[in-house]
Design a protein around this motif. Structure first.
Motif, PDB file in Angstrom:
ATOM      1  N   ALA A   7      31.965 -10.033 -41.935  1.00 42.98           N
ATOM      2  CA  ALA A   7      31.302  -9.360 -40.817  1.00 42.98           C
ATOM      3  C   ALA A   7      32.226  -8.348 -40.170  1.00 42.98           C
ATOM      4  N   GLU A  44      28.789  -1.228 -28.848  1.00 39.18           N
ATOM      5  CA  GLU A  44      28.112  -2.524 -28.984  1.00 39.18           C
ATOM      6  C   GLU A  44      28.465  -3.460 -27.843  1.00 39.18           C
ATOM      7  N   LEU A  46      29.465  -7.095 -27.484  1.00 44.06           N
ATOM      8  CA  LEU A  46      29.941  -8.244 -28.245  1.00 44.06           C
ATOM      9  C   LEU A  46      30.350  -9.352 -27.291  1.00 44.06           C
ATOM     10  N   SER A 215      23.614 -10.060 -26.213  1.00 48.00           N
ATOM     11  CA  SER A 215      24.555  -9.571 -27.225  1.00 48.00           C
ATOM     12  C   SER A 215      23.918  -8.808 -28.379  1.00 48.00           C
ATOM     13  N   ASP A 216      24.670  -7.806 -28.877  1.00 46.41           N
ATOM     14  CA  ASP A 216      24.386  -7.223 -30.185  1.00 46.41           C
ATOM     15  C   ASP A 216      24.949  -8.126 -31.277  1.00 46.41           C
ATOM     16  N   ARG A 217      26.174  -8.613 -31.039  1.00 49.18           N
ATOM     17  CA  ARG A 217      26.770  -9.613 -31.921  1.00 49.18           C
ATOM     18  C   ARG A 217      27.485 -10.653 -31.068  1.00 49.18           C
ATOM     19  N   ASP A 230      28.230 -12.852 -35.979  1.00 49.17           N
ATOM     20  CA  ASP A 230      27.012 -12.250 -36.518  1.00 49.17           C
ATOM     21  C   ASP A 230      26.087 -11.892 -35.362  1.00 49.17           C
ATOM     22  N   THR A 231      24.897 -11.420 -35.699  1.00 49.03           N
ATOM     23  CA  THR A 231      23.892 -11.148 -34.682  1.00 49.03           C
ATOM     24  C   THR A 231      23.390 -12.472 -34.103  1.00 49.03           C
ATOM     25  N   PRO A 232      22.848 -12.455 -32.892  1.00 52.67           N
ATOM     26  CA  PRO A 232      22.316 -13.690 -32.318  1.00 52.67           C
ATOM     27  C   PRO A 232      21.262 -14.354 -33.207  1.00 52.67           C
ATOM     28  N   THR A 233      20.359 -13.567 -33.782  1.00 52.50           N
ATOM     29  CA  THR A 233      19.301 -14.130 -34.624  1.00 52.50           C
ATOM     30  C   THR A 233      19.882 -14.813 -35.845  1.00 52.50           C
TER      31      THR A 233
END
Length: 364
Positions: A7, A44, A46, A215-217, A230-233
């Motif tokens: 990542a 971003e 973060l 968050s974006d990540r 990573d991304t939240p999802t």
């Protein structure tokens, strides 16, 4: 999902604002950061997320210049800041204690950093007015901090930190002192301001819901290491480690066994009386990460079935949280629709199940 190393590596060919490599830090005999590698992309948001003692605040303080690393380097927009003082780094900072000057007005607090940088009065006044418009407080410019609510003080601190357009904004649990409703309002404000200004943000919290919302990540930390990025999802739906699954997604961890099947990259999973096949390279003892909201009452054909005895049940409006004791596994927590059928009194038998697509196989 990508690994932590992968990542970070994916950002090498993009615009990296903050480059952190091999950061280590000990206090006495206690090693609190164990070689942190992290790249933060320009623009971003973060979040450093982890339990108390994970090292997230120490890492933020090292980035800010309030602590010195034992080894490693940091670059901001390509400039080595590893040995610079906090003032030389020129970062914006917002902390849980907003540290507003009580004798200055809101406008004077917002403009303080600009005055220290010797801005001329005209541009300074225009910038302060612009920042107060962004945070929705132009009508309070003449008030003192003691005349403001907690949320309003937080907005002033944010406006002050962003007024001189820092290359990086650091935030250490800035919403921790606010009540739940105000915290949700401030999360909306932070998202809006970030979208409008595009400032690069590194944000520290121990609150998973806060990290998900902002968050974006997300960089998950544990025991001085970066264990998930990573991304939240992606982190929520497909965690890469048992710790991330438990801490971030509040997942149940069900012990199981994985054996090889005829298909490459496939494994047969045995968990209690359940058997099913999934995509996995793991073999031997494993754990199955199952999110509370993925569980349903009754049996789902071909999925993971967990039968046990209700320990307690809590009605949460449209949802019901049920804790079930499953023989050989222990307590399983389910967050189900309150309209789902079932007997939820303590001592009652209850069967829970989850579809295979909602099960993540992890190393124990």
């Amino acid at each position: 999902m990508t690994s932590v190393a992968a990542a970070s590596a994916t950002l090498q060919d993009t615009a990296v604002a903050l480059h952190v490599r091999s950061i280590r830090k000990s206090f006495g005999n206690q090693e609190v950061l164990r070689g942190i590698d992290l790249d933060v992309q320009r623009g971003e948001f973060l979040t450093l997320l982890g339990p108390s003692g994970s090292g997230k605040t120490t890492l933020l303080r090292i980035i800010a210049g309030f602590e010195s690393p034992d080894s490693g380097e940091m670059k901001l927009q390509g400039r080595d800041i590893s040995r610079l003082s906090p003032a030389e780094r020129g970062l914006g900072m917002v902390f849980q204690q907003y540290a507003l000057f009580p004798h200055l007005t809101v406008a004077e607090n917002v403009g303080y950093g600009l005055r220290m940088r010797r801005w001329e009065s005209g541009p300074l006044r225009a910038r302060v007015e612009h920042m107060l418009e962004i945070v929705g407080l132009p009508h309070l410019a003449g008030r003192k901090p003691r005349q403001l609510s907690g949320g309003q003080q937080q907005r002033v601190a944010l406006a002050r930190a962003l007024a001189y357009e820092p290359e990086l904004l650091l935030m250490d649990e800035p919403l921790g002192a606010l009540d739940k409703n105000l915290r949700l309002q401030m999360e909306e404000e932070l998202r809006r301001v970030h979208r409008e200004l595009g400032t690069t943000v590194v944000y520290v919290t121990h609150d998973q819901e806060e990290a998900l919302a902002l968050s974006d990540r997300i960089a998950v930390m544990a025991d001085g290491r970066l264990v998930g990025l990573d991304t939240p999802t992606a982190l929520y739906q497909r965690p890469t480690t048992a710790f991330v699954a438990k801490f971030f997604a509040n997942a149940n961890l069900v012990p199981a066994t994985a054996t090889a099947t005829a298909g490459a990259g496939r494994a047969e999973i045995t968990a209690g009386e359940s058997r099913f096949t999934v995509d996995s390279e793991l073999r031997g003892d494993v754990v199955l990460a199952v999110r509370p909201r993925s569980l349903r009452t009754g049996e789902q054909p071909g999925g993971l079935v967990l039968g046990g005895t209700v320990v307690d049940s809590l009605l949460l409006g449209d949802d019901r949280q049920v804790r079930v004791d499953v023989a050989g596994i222990g307590a399983i927590v389910a967050r189900i629709d309150a309209a789902q059928p079932g007997e939820f009194e303590p001592g009652s038998p209850l069967t829970l199940s989850v579809a295979v697509r909602d099960v993540t196989v992890l190393a124990p």
